[in-house]
Scaffold this active site. Sequence first.
Site, short mmCIF file in Angstrom:
data_model
loop_
_atom_site.label_atom_id
_atom_site.label_comp_id
_atom_site.label_asym_id
_atom_site.label_seq_id
_atom_site.Cartn_x
_atom_site.Cartn_y
_atom_site.Cartn_z
CB SER A 157 -0.95 -0.04 1.20
OG SER A 157 -1.95 0.93 1.09
CG ASP A 226 -7.29 -2.60 -2.97
OD1 ASP A 226 -7.77 -1.68 -2.29
OD2 ASP A 226 -6.09 -2.94 -2.91
CG HIS A 254 -6.04 -2.08 0.71
ND1 HIS A 254 -5.39 -1.67 -0.44
CD2 HIS A 254 -5.35 -1.51 1.76
CE1 HIS A 254 -4.37 -0.89 -0.12
NE2 HIS A 254 -4.32 -0.78 1.20
#
Length: 280
Positions: A157, A226, A254
Amino acid sequence: MNRVLGLARRVVLRILVSLVFVYVSLCVLVFLNQRHLVFPVPPGAREPKLFQSALLRLPGPEGSTVYAFHMPGPPGAPTVVHFHGNGEQLSDEIWLGQRYQEAGLGFYAVEYPGYGLAKGGEGPSEKGIYAAAQVALDYLHTQMGVKPEDTVLEGQSLGSGVAVEMATRGQGARLILITPYTSIVDIGARLFPWLPARWLVRDPFDTASKAAGVSLPVLIIHGTKDEVVPVDMGERLGTIFPNATTLILPGKHHNNVTDPADVRERMFQFARGDGTRQAN
């Protein structure tokens, strides 16, 4: 009639001025508070109590301390340098380090300024995070004897942008990107399409503009569900990096893309240099 038209014009003008004022106020509010959105620092500062010997305190820029966590692998094995997401801190990565160590690999994670044990000084920023990452990597190479060619950069991320920046600086032999974004500007534009994100974002983490210059083998992992970083961003990056393998996971979100054991095994194989030319 003219008086009515004049009154109408004044009312419309006042409405327009009020709308402009509200819009500009929202822009200012977002600009001033954006780092709370980009860096939602988790509360507390948790030390890896069972792994105190693995916790390193390194001298950082301007008298700061850079915190890193090292779990060595067998002699000569690659070491994965992990950069975590924006809602995590260093102690959250212990489980991942254990999995890498069990797979015969070293693991090294870096804390961000303003996060976890590094709270109390400078708040998080793109510049500060890059500086801490550079300090940690320099220490890994010069003091711990891990060669750059035995280093695998990994970012999840927010951390994907950090890993890519380190790759542009000549670090690492391979690159693993988990749920990566093209840039924070692009994320902002999708969340707030009515705001001029390109003019407001202070920490752009512009991965897309750097990708073409990174020749390392890259493994991109992204889930189709996600809800934070749209999967098409990972797919797009897979077309920009010259040597990328993209692993798209149907139904994954995610925060659960690395949960399946077979996905982690793919990461381990890639980190060891096995099958870096495989296609998805």
